[in-house]
Motif scaffolding. Structure first.
Motif, PDB file in Angstrom:
ATOM      1  N   GLU A 276      29.424 100.577 109.989  1.00 51.89           N
ATOM      2  CA  GLU A 276      28.649 100.201 108.803  1.00 51.89           C
ATOM      3  C   GLU A 276      28.652 101.326 107.775  1.00 51.89           C
ATOM      4  N   ILE A 279      32.115 101.390 106.091  1.00 50.68           N
ATOM      5  CA  ILE A 279      32.300 100.257 105.172  1.00 50.68           C
ATOM      6  C   ILE A 279      31.541 100.489 103.876  1.00 50.68           C
ATOM      7  N   PHE A 283      33.603 100.779 100.366  1.00 55.43           N
ATOM      8  CA  PHE A 283      33.618  99.396  99.875  1.00 55.43           C
ATOM      9  C   PHE A 283      34.096  99.274  98.424  1.00 55.43           C
ATOM     10  N   LEU A 303      28.542  91.840 108.295  1.00 53.50           N
ATOM     11  CA  LEU A 303      29.014  91.374 106.993  1.00 53.50           C
ATOM     12  C   LEU A 303      27.981  90.474 106.315  1.00 53.50           C
ATOM     13  N   LEU A 306      25.356  92.734 104.816  1.00 52.11           N
ATOM     14  CA  LEU A 306      25.826  93.376 103.606  1.00 52.11           C
ATOM     15  C   LEU A 306      25.869  92.392 102.430  1.00 52.11           C
ATOM     16  N   GLU A 307      26.219  91.160 102.734  1.00 54.30           N
ATOM     17  CA  GLU A 307      26.245  90.136 101.694  1.00 54.30           C
ATOM     18  C   GLU A 307      24.852  89.896 101.116  1.00 54.30           C
ATOM     19  N   PHE A 311      26.430  92.949  98.402  1.00 52.89           N
ATOM     20  CA  PHE A 311      27.849  93.284  98.455  1.00 52.89           C
ATOM     21  C   PHE A 311      28.668  92.027  98.137  1.00 52.89           C
ATOM     22  N   LYS A 313      30.831  89.000  98.177  1.00 48.28           N
ATOM     23  CA  LYS A 313      31.257  88.171  99.310  1.00 48.28           C
ATOM     24  C   LYS A 313      32.774  88.065  99.394  1.00 48.28           C
ATOM     25  N   LEU A 316      34.138  91.197 100.812  1.00 45.37           N
ATOM     26  CA  LEU A 316      33.800  91.289 102.237  1.00 45.37           C
ATOM     27  C   LEU A 316      34.743  90.436 103.071  1.00 45.37           C
ATOM     28  N   ASN A 317      35.088  89.261 102.542  1.00 46.49           N
ATOM     29  CA  ASN A 317      35.964  88.347 103.271  1.00 46.49           C
ATOM     30  C   ASN A 317      37.390  88.873 103.402  1.00 46.49           C
TER      31      ASN A 317
END
Length: 350
Positions: A276, A279, A283, A303, A306-307, A311, A313, A316-317
């Protein structure tokens, strides 16, 4: 040993003996051609090093190059050969992979030894230099400003070459779909950034990192390894990476890794909490590949969290997690294979 370095060292050894050799470089390729842009080999009269793709097309060119290597002590002059790999083509090479490649043949002699030695010095010191080949020139420039790895331009107002070597070899080349082009009619420039074209950053120095480092060391990647444990035994055992960096905290990892179109990041720290931190720290940067080792359930939870914090999305994906191709891998070595395969798939995606 890095394959690129091995090729140039082989050339240097022969040139130091005042022998001449032929350098073969794939200048461009398309379709499913076995040789890709930048593939190289050096051919001496009795031995060779490297490959331009293999198969019958390589055999014919090696035969041609061996004959030419004996004559390369004089004025060096490049020759370009176009190879067509289509079964039903009138110029078929005998291969049915449905592609095409253009190969440069350039004779190296003792006059080129200093340039070859400079290439070796750069590669041994993980430095980048830019190779320049044209009809009559073979040289390098240091600290290239050009970010484009390859450049190939040619004037194709040409005719078929009637005789490029002895008649027997020439006939074989014609039957194999090789189309030599007249040097007088073809002016060309080929440039390439020599050195590692990709950077791999492995964050976490455990058993999986050790296995991955060994696999990736055989490919075109400069590898940096990070961990916050200076006494880690697997870190000490790792002789495959180019640099090992012990950092005081993963919160500072962003200071060491920049965004880059050819940068690949693999996160495999001691656990979820450290993943974490990494990331969060990385990021906002952009990488060709960003993967995190971790269980599906834990990474999904992370995730999602974080979303909810805001953050992006979509970004993140794009994180590859669970990392690696699905091959039911279990051991560190199997996990490393799956990760390496995924990285290669991303690198070579057209």
């Amino acid at each position: 040993m890095n394959k690129e370095l091995e090729i140039w060292q082989f050339a240097a050894q022969r040139l130091q003996r005042d022998e001449s050799v032929m350098l073969l470089v794939v200048a461009e390729s398309s379709g499913s051609s076995p040789g890709r842009q930048g593939f190289k080999m050096v051919v001496a009269h009795d031995e060779l090093c490297g490959s331009i793709g293999g198969g019958v097309m390589e055999v014919a060119l090696v035969e041609l190059a061996k004959g030419k290597s004996k004559k390369a002590k004089g004025k060096s002059e490049a020759e370009i050969v176009e190879q067509v790999h289509r079964k039903n083509s009138a110029d078929s090479s005998g291969m049915i992979c449905s592609g095409k490649q253009t190969v440069i043949l350039f004779g190296l002699n003792s006059e080129h030894l200093k340039t070859v030695e400079n290439i070796i010095h750069a590669l041994e010191n993980n430095q980048t230099c830019r190779l320049h080949i044209s009809n009559f020139k073979f040289q390098i420039s240091k600290n290239p400003s050009n970010k484009v790895d390859f450049k190939f331009e040619q004037n194709k107002e040409s005719h078929r070459l009637e005789a490029v070597c002895d008649r027997e070899v020439s006939d074989k080349l014609e039957k194999c779909g090789h189309r030599p082009l007249l040097n007088d009619d073809v002016s060309f420039i080929y440039e390439e950034n020599l050195g590692y074209k990709n950077k791999l950053f492995i964050i976490g120095g455990g058993h999986c990192a050790l296995a991955l480092s060994e696999i990736m060391s055989k490919m075109d990647f400069h590898i940096s390894l990070f961990d916050d444990r200076s006494d880690l035994n697997t870190l000490a055992k790792n002789e495959f990476v180019h640099e090992k960096i012990v950092i005081d905290s993963y919160e500072n990892i962003g200071k060491f890794i920049e965004s880059g179109a050819n940068n690949y990041v693999v996160v495999m720290t001691l656990g979820y909490k450290f993943d974490e931190i990494v990331i969060r720290a990385l990021f906002d940067k952009n990488f060709k590949y960003f993967g995190v080792l971790g269980s599906k359930a834990k990474m999904k939870t992370l995730l999602k969290m974080l979303e909810k914090e805001g953050f992006d999305k979509e970004k993140l994906n794009k994180i590859h997690t669970p990392i690696g191709l699905k091959i039911n891998s279990r051991t560190p070595e199997e996990i490393a294979v799956s990760i390496a395969a995924e990285i290669i798939a991303v690198k070579n995606k057209s």
